[in-house]
Motif scaffolding. Structure first.
Motif, PDB file in Angstrom:
ATOM      1  N   ARG A   1       4.002  13.146  -4.851  1.00  0.00           N
ATOM      2  CA  ARG A   1       3.616  13.022  -6.257  1.00  0.00           C
ATOM      3  C   ARG A   1       4.806  13.089  -7.224  1.00  0.00           C
ATOM      4  O   ARG A   1       4.872  12.294  -8.162  1.00  0.00           O
ATOM      5  CB  ARG A   1       2.584  14.090  -6.621  1.00  0.00           C
ATOM      6  CG  ARG A   1       2.154  13.941  -8.077  1.00  0.00           C
ATOM      7  CD  ARG A   1       1.091  14.906  -8.495  1.00  0.00           C
ATOM      8  NE  ARG A   1       0.741  14.704  -9.894  1.00  0.00           N
ATOM      9  CZ  ARG A   1      -0.193  15.383 -10.541  1.00  0.00           C
ATOM     10  NH1 ARG A   1      -0.899  16.304  -9.895  1.00  0.00           N
ATOM     11  NH2 ARG A   1      -0.438  15.137 -11.809  1.00  0.00           N
ATOM     12  N   PRO A   2       5.762  14.020  -7.054  1.00  0.00           N
ATOM     13  CA  PRO A   2       6.898  14.049  -7.995  1.00  0.00           C
ATOM     14  C   PRO A   2       7.725  12.761  -7.985  1.00  0.00           C
ATOM     15  O   PRO A   2       8.472  12.493  -8.935  1.00  0.00           O
ATOM     16  CB  PRO A   2       7.733  15.237  -7.490  1.00  0.00           C
ATOM     17  CG  PRO A   2       6.789  16.070  -6.700  1.00  0.00           C
ATOM     18  CD  PRO A   2       5.849  15.106  -6.060  1.00  0.00           C
ATOM     19  N   LEU A   3       7.593  11.962  -6.932  1.00  0.00           N
ATOM     20  CA  LEU A   3       8.396  10.744  -6.786  1.00  0.00           C
ATOM     21  C   LEU A   3       7.676   9.503  -7.288  1.00  0.00           C
ATOM     22  O   LEU A   3       8.219   8.389  -7.181  1.00  0.00           O
ATOM     23  CB  LEU A   3       8.766  10.545  -5.309  1.00  0.00           C
ATOM     24  CG  LEU A   3       9.465  11.715  -4.612  1.00  0.00           C
ATOM     25  CD1 LEU A   3       9.638  11.406  -3.129  1.00  0.00           C
ATOM     26  CD2 LEU A   3      10.816  12.006  -5.250  1.00  0.00           C
ATOM     27  N   LEU A   4       6.473   9.657  -7.828  1.00  0.00           N
ATOM     28  CA  LEU A   4       5.680   8.493  -8.197  1.00  0.00           C
ATOM     29  C   LEU A   4       6.383   7.521  -9.148  1.00  0.00           C
ATOM     30  O   LEU A   4       6.342   6.307  -8.920  1.00  0.00           O
ATOM     31  CB  LEU A   4       4.343   8.938  -8.806  1.00  0.00           C
ATOM     32  CG  LEU A   4       3.304   9.466  -7.813  1.00  0.00           C
ATOM     33  CD1 LEU A   4       2.001   9.780  -8.521  1.00  0.00           C
ATOM     34  CD2 LEU A   4       3.063   8.471  -6.690  1.00  0.00           C
ATOM     35  N   PRO A   5       7.037   7.996 -10.223  1.00  0.00           N
ATOM     36  CA  PRO A   5       7.714   7.026 -11.101  1.00  0.00           C
ATOM     37  C   PRO A   5       8.728   6.163 -10.353  1.00  0.00           C
ATOM     38  O   PRO A   5       8.778   4.943 -10.557  1.00  0.00           O
ATOM     39  CB  PRO A   5       8.405   7.931 -12.142  1.00  0.00           C
ATOM     40  CG  PRO A   5       7.569   9.167 -12.177  1.00  0.00           C
ATOM     41  CD  PRO A   5       7.124   9.373 -10.756  1.00  0.00           C
ATOM     42  N   ARG A   6       9.519   6.773  -9.479  1.00  0.00           N
ATOM     43  CA  ARG A   6      10.509   6.015  -8.714  1.00  0.00           C
ATOM     44  C   ARG A   6       9.849   5.083  -7.714  1.00  0.00           C
ATOM     45  O   ARG A   6      10.286   3.943  -7.509  1.00  0.00           O
ATOM     46  CB  ARG A   6      11.458   6.970  -8.004  1.00  0.00           C
ATOM     47  CG  ARG A   6      12.365   7.770  -8.946  1.00  0.00           C
ATOM     48  CD  ARG A   6      13.179   8.803  -8.191  1.00  0.00           C
ATOM     49  NE  ARG A   6      14.035   8.181  -7.192  1.00  0.00           N
ATOM     50  CZ  ARG A   6      14.784   8.869  -6.323  1.00  0.00           C
ATOM     51  NH1 ARG A   6      14.748  10.198  -6.334  1.00  0.00           N
ATOM     52  NH2 ARG A   6      15.543   8.245  -5.456  1.00  0.00           N
TER      53      ARG A   6
ATOM     54  N   SER B   1       0.835  -1.206   0.000  1.00  0.00           N
ATOM     55  CA  SER B   1       0.000   0.000   0.000  1.00  0.00           C
ATOM     56  C   SER B   1       0.867   1.252   0.000  1.00  0.00           C
ATOM     57  O   SER B   1       2.004   1.228   0.486  1.00  0.00           O
ATOM     58  CB  SER B   1      -0.925   0.011   1.218  1.00  0.00           C
ATOM     59  OG  SER B   1      -0.180   0.024   2.417  1.00  0.00           O
ATOM     60  N   LEU B   2       0.311   2.328  -0.536  1.00  0.00           N
ATOM     61  CA  LEU B   2       1.059   3.582  -0.634  1.00  0.00           C
ATOM     62  C   LEU B   2       0.115   4.761  -0.438  1.00  0.00           C
ATOM     63  O   LEU B   2      -0.951   4.832  -1.061  1.00  0.00           O
ATOM     64  CB  LEU B   2       1.736   3.683  -2.007  1.00  0.00           C
ATOM     65  CG  LEU B   2       2.604   4.923  -2.254  1.00  0.00           C
ATOM     66  CD1 LEU B   2       3.819   4.929  -1.339  1.00  0.00           C
ATOM     67  CD2 LEU B   2       3.041   4.973  -3.721  1.00  0.00           C
ATOM     68  N   ASN B   3       0.506   5.686   0.445  1.00  0.00           N
ATOM     69  CA  ASN B   3      -0.232   6.935   0.641  1.00  0.00           C
ATOM     70  C   ASN B   3       0.405   8.016  -0.227  1.00  0.00           C
ATOM     71  O   ASN B   3       1.614   8.256  -0.143  1.00  0.00           O
ATOM     72  CB  ASN B   3      -0.189   7.368   2.105  1.00  0.00           C
ATOM     73  CG  ASN B   3      -0.910   6.402   3.020  1.00  0.00           C
ATOM     74  OD1 ASN B   3      -1.862   5.749   2.610  1.00  0.00           O
ATOM     75  ND2 ASN B   3      -0.464   6.300   4.258  1.00  0.00           N
ATOM     76  N   ILE B   4      -0.404   8.666  -1.027  1.00  0.00           N
ATOM     77  CA  ILE B   4       0.104   9.688  -1.949  1.00  0.00           C
ATOM     78  C   ILE B   4      -0.365  11.060  -1.480  1.00  0.00           C
ATOM     79  O   ILE B   4      -1.562  11.297  -1.291  1.00  0.00           O
ATOM     80  CB  ILE B   4      -0.378   9.429  -3.385  1.00  0.00           C
ATOM     81  CG1 ILE B   4       0.162   8.088  -3.890  1.00  0.00           C
ATOM     82  CG2 ILE B   4       0.077  10.555  -4.309  1.00  0.00           C
ATOM     83  CD1 ILE B   4      -0.318   7.726  -5.275  1.00  0.00           C
ATOM     84  N   SER B   5       0.586  11.959  -1.302  1.00  0.00           N
ATOM     85  CA  SER B   5       0.297  13.344  -0.925  1.00  0.00           C
ATOM     86  C   SER B   5       0.947  14.269  -1.946  1.00  0.00           C
ATOM     87  O   SER B   5       1.582  13.814  -2.901  1.00  0.00           O
ATOM     88  CB  SER B   5       0.831  13.638   0.481  1.00  0.00           C
ATOM     89  OG  SER B   5       2.235  13.482   0.512  1.00  0.00           O
TER      90      SER B   5
ATOM     91  N   LEU C   1      -4.953  10.855 -11.191  1.00  0.00           N
ATOM     92  CA  LEU C   1      -5.472   9.538 -11.552  1.00  0.00           C
ATOM     93  C   LEU C   1      -5.096   9.163 -12.987  1.00  0.00           C
ATOM     94  O   LEU C   1      -4.778   7.998 -13.271  1.00  0.00           O
ATOM     95  CB  LEU C   1      -6.993   9.513 -11.385  1.00  0.00           C
ATOM     96  CG  LEU C   1      -7.499   9.528  -9.940  1.00  0.00           C
ATOM     97  CD1 LEU C   1      -9.000   9.769  -9.898  1.00  0.00           C
ATOM     98  CD2 LEU C   1      -7.151   8.223  -9.233  1.00  0.00           C
ATOM     99  N   ALA C   2      -5.114  10.145 -13.870  1.00  0.00           N
ATOM    100  CA  ALA C   2      -4.700   9.883 -15.252  1.00  0.00           C
ATOM    101  C   ALA C   2      -3.223   9.496 -15.310  1.00  0.00           C
ATOM    102  O   ALA C   2      -2.830   8.598 -16.070  1.00  0.00           O
ATOM    103  CB  ALA C   2      -4.965  11.112 -16.114  1.00  0.00           C
ATOM    104  N   GLU C   3      -2.411  10.162 -14.499  1.00  0.00           N
ATOM    105  CA  GLU C   3      -0.984   9.834 -14.446  1.00  0.00           C
ATOM    106  C   GLU C   3      -0.758   8.425 -13.899  1.00  0.00           C
ATOM    107  O   GLU C   3       0.042   7.652 -14.441  1.00  0.00           O
ATOM    108  CB  GLU C   3      -0.249  10.851 -13.578  1.00  0.00           C
ATOM    109  CG  GLU C   3       1.249  10.602 -13.465  1.00  0.00           C
ATOM    110  CD  GLU C   3       1.932  11.576 -12.527  1.00  0.00           C
ATOM    111  OE1 GLU C   3       3.140  11.372 -12.237  1.00  0.00           O
ATOM    112  OE2 GLU C   3       1.272  12.521 -12.064  1.00  0.00           O
ATOM    113  N   ILE C   4      -1.462   8.081 -12.833  1.00  0.00           N
ATOM    114  CA  ILE C   4      -1.308   6.754 -12.224  1.00  0.00           C
ATOM    115  C   ILE C   4      -1.688   5.655 -13.207  1.00  0.00           C
ATOM    116  O   ILE C   4      -1.071   4.582 -13.241  1.00  0.00           O
ATOM    117  CB  ILE C   4      -2.169   6.655 -10.947  1.00  0.00           C
ATOM    118  CG1 ILE C   4      -1.623   7.589  -9.862  1.00  0.00           C
ATOM    119  CG2 ILE C   4      -2.219   5.220 -10.423  1.00  0.00           C
ATOM    120  CD1 ILE C   4      -2.516   7.709  -8.640  1.00  0.00           C
ATOM    121  N   SER C   5      -2.692   5.921 -14.038  1.00  0.00           N
ATOM    122  CA  SER C   5      -3.171   4.902 -14.980  1.00  0.00           C
ATOM    123  C   SER C   5      -2.121   4.511 -16.010  1.00  0.00           C
ATOM    124  O   SER C   5      -2.233   3.465 -16.655  1.00  0.00           O
ATOM    125  CB  SER C   5      -4.428   5.399 -15.695  1.00  0.00           C
ATOM    126  OG  SER C   5      -4.106   6.453 -16.601  1.00  0.00           O
TER     127      SER C   5
END
Length: 337
Positions: free
Chosen positions: A94-99, A86-90, A123-127
């Motif tokens: 967000r800038p670290l999501l790819p890593r 699981s991951l909490n996104i704040s 959400l579009a980015e996560i998809s």
């Protein structure tokens, strides 16, 4: 004499150094042998780490052990990365999501509760990432991010759990969109979303044939009186702090006869009659909560325990005194609180 003494000293020093070196080599050899003898494959370490995380873990704090363990070695870092689900996104993450998505390859759950920004864009980015997500939490948002959910569902089709609690505005079309995007939902949490309508919830139950858990706490516009079809797989229904009444419970108990858990905490319109409908029709019921139901008589507890033997837990209504009947109820395998 002096020269001979110096030579002897050099010989002794040289011999001593050789002994020290030989001893050091021997020690290293033994150490390597021990390391080899005590080598654990990754699968064993995973089992150990899961035990540390899960044993006695009632509040989730044990997951902090993962951070400490990851500092020990690269091997442990790799293992703990795989154990992160699981991951909490704040805003700060967000800038670290790819890593983060590259590092934690087994993620199944995302919590966006603390994100304050363009939720549709997020959400579009996560998809765009190859994730096998099963759970998404969009709680405490002013509205439902319709465009984002559409983009998200195009590539992530594995979602089975959606939480939209404490949402200020959820209209009919929002719930239609949810079930259209995620027809395989098994858990839907809409608690404290006051705008949710009866018609929309009925549509959810009609469309999502696999739904097992529905939380409608404080959804004051919902009674489920219009439920006129079988909801075969629904097991957990939370109607606490709603206006559900005896007539509604009669309909619900016939349509959702497979219920295992029914929570009616502070449902002030429920009486003994409604409770009896539930006990009669829900033949597999294991838990019911009548706390705060001040129109339900305390005597109904005894009749429930005897007539529905599947019950294992009852939240008693006001005025119930357990002292005289505790042993009798426990004898039947039912805990009353």
């Amino acid at each position: 004499m002096e020269r001979q003494t110096k030579r002897r000293r050099k010989t002794l020093n040289s011999s001593l150094q050789q002994q020290i070196i030989a001893s050091s080599i021997q020690t290293r050899s033994k150490t390597r042998s021990l390391v080899i003898d005590f080598y654990f494959p990754d699968e064993c370490w995973e089992f150990v780490f899961k035990f540390l995380i899960n044993y006695g873990n009632s509040d989730g704090n044990n997951r902090l052990y993962l951070r400490c363990l990851s500092f020990v070695s690269k091997q442990f870092l790799s293992i703990t990365n795989r154990l992160r689900f699981s991951l909490n996104i704040s805003n700060s993450t967000r800038p670290l999501l790819p890593r983060l998505f590259q590092r934690f390859t087994n993620l199944t759950s995302l919590n966006l509760t603390h994100f304050r920004g363009d939720l549709d864009a997020l959400l579009a980015e996560i998809s765009c990432f190859p994730l096998n997500l099963t759970s998404l939490d969009l709680s405490q948002k002013p509205t439902i991010p319709a465009n984002g959910l559409r983009a998200f569902s195009q590539n992530i089709t594995t979602l089975t759990s959606l939480t939209c609690s404490f949402t200020k505005s959820i209209n009919y079309s929002d719930l239609f969109l949810m079930v259209d995007c995620f027809p395989n939902l098994q858990m839907l949490d809409l608690r404290y979303s006051y705008d949710v309508s009866e018609e929309a919830v009925v549509h959810v139950l009609r469309t999502c044939c696999n739904i097992r858990h529905l939380n409608l706490t404080r959804c004051s516009r919902v009674k489920l009186r219009t439920l006129n079809f079988k909801v075969l797989k629904l097991e957990v229904l939370n109607l606490s702090f709603t206006r559900v009444d005896d007539e509604a419970l009669n309909v619900i108990s016939k349509s959702c006869s497979g219920l295992l858990q029914l929570l009616l905490f502070y449902c002030s319109d429920v009486t003994d009659k409604g409770v009896n409908h539930v006990v009669e029709n829900c033949t597999q019921l294991r838990e019911i909560d009548l706390g705060g139901c001040d129109k339900v008589h305390a005597n109904v507890v005894a009749s429930m325990v005897h007539s529905r033997t599947s019950l294992r837990k009852i939240g008693a209504p006001p005025g119930f005194d357990l002292s005289d009947t505790e042993k009798l109820f426990l004898h039947h395998g039912c805990y009353v609180s």
